[in-house]
Write a protein that holds these residues in place. Structure first.
Motif, mmCIF file in Angstrom:
data_model
loop_
_atom_site.group_PDB
_atom_site.id
_atom_site.type_symbol
_atom_site.label_atom_id
_atom_site.label_comp_id
_atom_site.label_asym_id
_atom_site.label_seq_id
_atom_site.Cartn_x
_atom_site.Cartn_y
_atom_site.Cartn_z
ATOM 1 N N ARG A 33 0.837 -1.190 0.000
ATOM 2 C CA ARG A 33 0.000 0.000 0.000
ATOM 3 C C ARG A 33 0.876 1.244 0.000
ATOM 4 N NH1 ARG A 33 -1.900 4.053 2.921
ATOM 5 N NH2 ARG A 33 -4.088 4.668 2.618
ATOM 6 N N TYR A 34 0.445 2.260 -0.747
ATOM 7 C CA TYR A 34 1.136 3.541 -0.724
ATOM 8 C C TYR A 34 0.103 4.646 -0.565
ATOM 9 C CZ TYR A 34 4.011 7.535 -1.903
ATOM 10 O OH TYR A 34 4.673 8.738 -1.858
ATOM 11 N N GLY A 35 0.340 5.539 0.391
ATOM 12 C CA GLY A 35 -0.553 6.657 0.621
ATOM 13 C C GLY A 35 0.219 7.957 0.663
ATOM 14 N N ALA A 36 -0.379 9.010 0.140
ATOM 15 C CA ALA A 36 0.264 10.323 0.131
ATOM 16 C C ALA A 36 -0.808 11.401 0.194
ATOM 17 C CB ALA A 36 1.123 10.497 -1.118
ATOM 18 N N TYR A 37 -0.406 12.574 0.674
ATOM 19 C CA TYR A 37 -1.341 13.691 0.737
ATOM 20 C C TYR A 37 -0.559 14.991 0.696
ATOM 21 C CZ TYR A 37 -0.001 14.213 5.647
ATOM 22 O OH TYR A 37 0.715 14.404 6.802
ATOM 23 N N GLY A 38 -1.268 16.031 0.352
ATOM 24 C CA GLY A 38 -0.648 17.344 0.301
ATOM 25 C C GLY A 38 -1.671 18.417 0.571
ATOM 26 N N ASN A 39 -1.405 19.610 0.158
ATOM 27 C CA ASN A 39 -2.306 20.735 0.392
ATOM 28 C C ASN A 39 -3.549 20.595 -0.486
ATOM 29 O OD1 ASN A 39 -3.410 23.141 1.207
ATOM 30 N ND2 ASN A 39 -2.083 24.399 -0.102
ATOM 31 N N GLY A 40 -4.614 20.049 0.088
ATOM 32 C CA GLY A 40 -5.875 19.922 -0.636
ATOM 33 C C GLY A 40 -6.038 18.661 -1.440
ATOM 34 N N TRP A 41 -5.123 17.703 -1.320
ATOM 35 C CA TRP A 41 -5.298 16.449 -2.063
ATOM 36 C C TRP A 41 -4.878 15.263 -1.210
ATOM 37 C CZ3 TRP A 41 -1.160 13.217 -3.022
ATOM 38 C CH2 TRP A 41 0.113 13.760 -2.845
ATOM 39 N N ASP A 42 -5.399 14.109 -1.590
ATOM 40 C CA ASP A 42 -5.174 12.881 -0.823
ATOM 41 C C ASP A 42 -5.323 11.709 -1.780
ATOM 42 O OD1 ASP A 42 -6.082 10.458 0.808
ATOM 43 O OD2 ASP A 42 -5.687 11.859 2.431
ATOM 44 N N ALA A 43 -4.420 10.712 -1.701
ATOM 45 C CA ALA A 43 -4.496 9.567 -2.608
ATOM 46 C C ALA A 43 -3.879 8.334 -1.966
ATOM 47 C CB ALA A 43 -3.782 9.876 -3.929
ATOM 48 N N SER A 44 -4.385 7.174 -2.344
ATOM 49 C CA SER A 44 -3.827 5.908 -1.860
ATOM 50 C C SER A 44 -4.051 4.827 -2.906
ATOM 51 C CB SER A 44 -4.468 5.485 -0.534
ATOM 52 O OG SER A 44 -5.851 5.246 -0.698
ATOM 53 N N LEU A 45 -3.156 3.859 -2.922
ATOM 54 C CA LEU A 45 -3.223 2.728 -3.844
ATOM 55 C C LEU A 45 -2.791 1.482 -3.096
ATOM 56 C CD1 LEU A 45 -3.653 1.795 -6.821
ATOM 57 C CD2 LEU A 45 -1.195 2.132 -7.149
ATOM 58 N N SER A 46 -3.552 0.393 -3.256
ATOM 59 C CA SER A 46 -3.226 -0.842 -2.546
ATOM 60 C C SER A 46 -3.418 -2.045 -3.447
ATOM 61 C CB SER A 46 -4.090 -0.993 -1.291
ATOM 62 O OG SER A 46 -5.453 -1.128 -1.633
ATOM 63 N N ALA A 47 -2.685 -3.120 -3.130
ATOM 64 C CA ALA A 47 -2.794 -4.385 -3.853
ATOM 65 C C ALA A 47 -2.667 -5.528 -2.862
ATOM 66 C CB ALA A 47 -1.714 -4.493 -4.928
ATOM 67 N N VAL A 48 -3.460 -6.572 -3.060
ATOM 68 C CA VAL A 48 -3.431 -7.749 -2.192
ATOM 69 C C VAL A 48 -3.467 -8.996 -3.067
ATOM 70 C CG1 VAL A 48 -4.529 -8.991 -0.288
ATOM 71 C CG2 VAL A 48 -4.679 -6.493 -0.390
ATOM 72 N N VAL A 49 -2.620 -9.970 -2.739
ATOM 73 C CA VAL A 49 -2.614 -11.263 -3.414
ATOM 74 C C VAL A 49 -2.749 -12.352 -2.360
ATOM 75 C CG1 VAL A 49 -1.316 -12.877 -4.839
ATOM 76 C CG2 VAL A 49 -1.172 -10.422 -5.295
ATOM 77 N N VAL A 50 -3.712 -13.256 -2.554
ATOM 78 C CA VAL A 50 -3.917 -14.394 -1.662
ATOM 79 C C VAL A 50 -3.840 -15.658 -2.513
ATOM 80 C CG1 VAL A 50 -5.490 -15.551 -0.066
ATOM 81 C CG2 VAL A 50 -5.374 -13.049 -0.109
ATOM 82 N N SER A 51 -2.939 -16.562 -2.172
ATOM 83 C CA SER A 51 -2.762 -17.777 -2.958
ATOM 84 C C SER A 51 -2.547 -18.967 -2.033
ATOM 85 C CB SER A 51 -1.565 -17.642 -3.905
ATOM 86 O OG SER A 51 -1.362 -18.827 -4.647
ATOM 87 N N THR A 52 -3.301 -20.041 -2.259
ATOM 88 C CA THR A 52 -3.139 -21.238 -1.445
ATOM 89 C C THR A 52 -3.505 -22.479 -2.242
ATOM 90 O OG1 THR A 52 -3.840 -22.345 0.606
ATOM 91 C CG2 THR A 52 -5.484 -21.011 -0.520
ATOM 92 N N ASP A 53 -2.798 -23.574 -1.964
ATOM 93 C CA ASP A 53 -3.163 -24.864 -2.568
ATOM 94 C C ASP A 53 -4.397 -25.452 -1.908
ATOM 95 O OD1 ASP A 53 -1.013 -24.665 -4.239
ATOM 96 O OD2 ASP A 53 0.304 -25.908 -3.002
ATOM 97 N N GLY A 54 -4.727 -24.988 -0.681
ATOM 98 C CA GLY A 54 -5.937 -25.409 -0.010
ATOM 99 C C GLY A 54 -5.860 -26.788 0.602
ATOM 100 N N GLN A 55 -7.005 -27.244 1.082
ATOM 101 C CA GLN A 55 -7.156 -28.534 1.732
ATOM 102 C C GLN A 55 -8.393 -29.223 1.177
ATOM 103 O OE1 GLN A 55 -6.829 -28.287 6.105
ATOM 104 N NE2 GLN A 55 -6.114 -26.179 5.867
ATOM 105 N N PRO A 56 -8.526 -30.537 1.350
ATOM 106 C CA PRO A 56 -9.750 -31.218 0.892
ATOM 107 C C PRO A 56 -10.969 -30.686 1.630
ATOM 108 C CG PRO A 56 -7.992 -32.803 1.297
ATOM 109 C CD PRO A 56 -7.520 -31.493 1.850
ATOM 110 N N ASN A 57 -12.097 -30.566 0.930
ATOM 111 C CA ASN A 57 -13.325 -30.144 1.603
ATOM 112 C C ASN A 57 -14.455 -31.147 1.450
ATOM 113 O OD1 ASN A 57 -14.271 -29.725 -1.032
ATOM 114 N ND2 ASN A 57 -15.212 -27.759 -0.554
#
Length: 647
Positions: free
Chosen positions: A192-216
């Motif tokens: 995640r990256y966030g920044a702000y200044g005089n009168g502005w605000d912005a953020s960007l994020s990324a998430v990755v979830v990976s699993t081989d899992g289990q029997p269900n």
């Protein structure tokens, strides 16, 4: 959605209803590092979802709300928001591969409105949101409003509202990242990256979830894995004094495996989940919002105009290719005008215009592949009074729908501070839920036929609660609730074909119960959150399925001096529940029992430097074997280790 089985496996009847989960409420505030008990001396916390103008202070809310802070998400090392929702009173979470559902106070999954950065994220085709696709962004928070909220948000909030908010650039600036790995071939990452200044605000994020899992599947050996990718961002800009623009967007793609149920009547496993090689799914969603806000009369009069879009595609595949597909989309425009008459009085007007569309893109030619859409216009009037000791709120909404009858819903509530540490509150309201596209027009060859004659479900309910501060270090909340649902949509199997189709019940469904939560600072380094919920949910005197009467949870956190290290132990108990199984060749459901279970999770974190942490956790520490849905075996023990950095 009650008919998940048909979406994922061209099989059977309604599969995922829900499993009430353990609960925990809190009056904690988030100071960015640790949980601090609210003691009426901290700055007021603003609820973004409890009013249409997003300016209601939490201490003035007359209903039941839980705020899951950034610190709590971090302390419990939350990766999937569905997991932490199990610690909220009255919330039931039930997940199988490809669909995780949430229910509030015994309601159905499509009775819960989910907002992500203000965007309605439910799939118009299913009528609900797959909460299993919502990965935890760094710095996020969650609000959970329990009880009918249709007077504010329309025909999707009978049970309540869950509002997920990512951090702004100013609230969490700089770069943050984490990476972890563990058992079942699991690798997760977030940045995640966030920044702000005089009168502005912005953020960007990324998430990755990976699993081989289990029997269900019971006695199964096929691992059920998934890969999920999320990219999100939001920004705001002050164009001039009293005038600001904002935007938010989110992209989610989930790819995973699932198992079918066995519908070969000659097999002894008929009606049970079995290993099904070659079956998989992909879900892809794009959400976007742009808005403008203007202030007049020194901020006493505000105007907000927003437009949001949602586009959701779901595909399931069998050994011979694509087997089920759907596309849902939503366009929604909202105008909200709020005027502060005096310091204690505020009135709000809101207007919503919404068009939801759907296409069944399943190959084969046996289903109608044209576009269907529903248009709705809603008008809201809201009044709030906030006094020294007394708070009052009232809202009325009228919805005009081009397919169903017009609907009018209400909500009224009051709170009174008997002392500085004791507050009583009560609220009542009504709700409505229109049938979803799948219920109206869905079709699975030989398995399911929609019912275009369905009518909306209607609900009325009330609650009464007590919030008590115990000194400076603890608080307790007790709430009793009671609601009725008329015209409940359920799946029926009429002879002689026994092909599933939805219908409205002619009897009344009733949900009543008690929620108790405790939040305490035991000592300088120890805090405890505990909760117990009792739910009595019946349809015409028959106990509703997948709704345990007793659920409880406790979370104990230790924090070292100067926050050099921490550890959290979470214990969640889910009582015995009823369920339905399709083990009869007629496809008429058979009632069965789901055993109670207790889950124990343990995690720890250590600070290496001011900007670098290492952590580890074990979920389902005792290796409990349990099922949230009949014959779907839930995940066993898993362990993770990782590192997190902030700059």
């Amino acid at each position: 959605m009650r008919n998940f089985a048909f979406l994922c496996s061209v099989a059977g009847a309604a599969l995922v209803w829900g499993v009430p989960a353990s609960a925990q409420d809190t009056n904690a505030q988030d100071d960015g590092e640790k949980i601090v008990i609210a003691d009426f001396r901290l700055p007021p916390e603003i609820l973004v979802s409890a009013s249409r103008d997003g300016s209601l202070e939490r201490d003035s809310f007359t209903g039941s709300v839980t705020v899951i802070t950034t610190s709590q998400l971090e302390a419990r090392q939350t990766r999937d928001i569905a997991d932490v929702l199990r610690d909220v009173p009255g919330v039931a979470v039930a997940g199988v591969a490809g669909q995780t559902q949430i229910r509030l106070r015994g309601s159905e999954a499509n009775h819960v409105l989910v907002l992500v950065d203000g965007i309605e994220v439910s799939d118009p085709f299913a009528g609900e949101f797959d909460i299993g696709t919502l990965a935890a962004d760094i710095g996020a928070r969650v609000e959970v409003l329990r009880g009918p909220q249709s007077a504010l948000y329309g025909p999707d909030a009978i049970g309540g509202v869950i509002a997920y908010e990512t951090a702004s650039g100013s609230s969490l600036s700089g770069l943050a990242a984490r990476l972890e790995g563990g058992t079942q071939g699991t690798v997760n990452g977030a940045a995640r990256y966030g920044a702000y200044g005089n009168g502005w605000d912005a953020s960007l994020s990324a998430v990755v979830v990976s699993t081989d899992g289990q029997p269900n599947a019971r006695n199964g050996v096929r691992d059920i894995g998934r890969d999920s990718y999320t990219l999100a961002g939001k920004a705001s800009l002050d164009v001039a004094e009293g005038f600001a623009l904002r935007a938010a967007a989110r992209f989610i793609r989930t790819e995973g495996l699932f198992n079918d149920s066995d519908f070969n009547a000659a097999n002894p496993t008929f009606g049970f989940v079995i290993d099904s090689p070659g079956t998989r799914f992909t879900n892809e969603a794009i959400y976007a919002l742009v808005g403008a806000r203007a202030e007049a009369l020194e901020g006493r009069w505000t105007h907000d105009l927003s437009v949001q879009l949602a586009d959701i595609t779901r595909d399931t595949f069998g050994p011979f290719g694509r087997s089920n597909s759907s596309k849902g989309d939503r366009f929604k425009a909202s105008y909200v005008s709020a005027f502060k008459i005096a310091e204690a009085h505020k009135v709000t007007f809101a207007a919503d215009y919404e068009v939801e569309g759907f296409r069944n893109t399943t190959p084969g030619g046996f289903a109608f592949n044209g576009r269907r859409e529903i248009e709705t216009v809603g008008f809201v009037g809201e009044y709030r009074y906030t006094g020294e000791a007394f708070d009052f709120s009232a809202a009325l909404r009228h919805d005009i729908n081009d397919l169903f009858r017009d609907a009018t819903t209400f909500r009224v509530g009051a709170g009174y501070r008997l002392t500085d540490t004791t507050r009583i509150r009560a609220a009542a309201g009504s709700g409505v839920k229109n049938p979803g596209f799948f219920e109206l027009y869905g079709f699975v060859d030989g398995r399911f036929i929609g019912n275009a004659a369905l009518r909306p479900e209607k609900s009325t309910g009330w609650e009464a609660g007590l919030d008590q501060q115990l000194g400076d270090n603890a608080s307790v909340a007790v709430t009793y609730f009671d609601s009725e649902l008329d015209g409940e949509i359920f799946t029926t199997f009429p002879p002689p074909t026994f092909i599933a189709t939805p219908a409205n019940r002619t009897t009344t469904s009733q949900q009543r119960g008690v929620e108790v939560s405790l939040n305490a600072r035991i000592a300088d380094q120890w805090s405890l959150d505990a909760a117990y919920s009792y739910l009595d949910a019946e349809e015409n005197g028959v106990r509703e399925v997948r709704r345990p009467r007793h659920i409880a949870s406790a979370a104990l956190t230790w924090t070292a001096p100067d926050d050099a290290a921490s550890a959290t132990l979470v214990v969640r108990h889910n009582g015995q529940a009823r369920d339905v199984a399709f083990t009869d060749p007629s496809f008429v459901p058979v009632r069965v029992s789901l055993d109670d279970y207790t889950l124990v999770n343990l995690n720890a974190r250590a600070k290496l430097t001011d900007s670098l942490d290492v952590f580890a956790r074990v979920d389902n520490l005792l290796g409990e074997n349990y099922e949230q849905v009949f014959s779907f075996v839930s995940p066993g023990r898993s362990a993770m280790v990782g590192i997190e950095a902030r700059f």
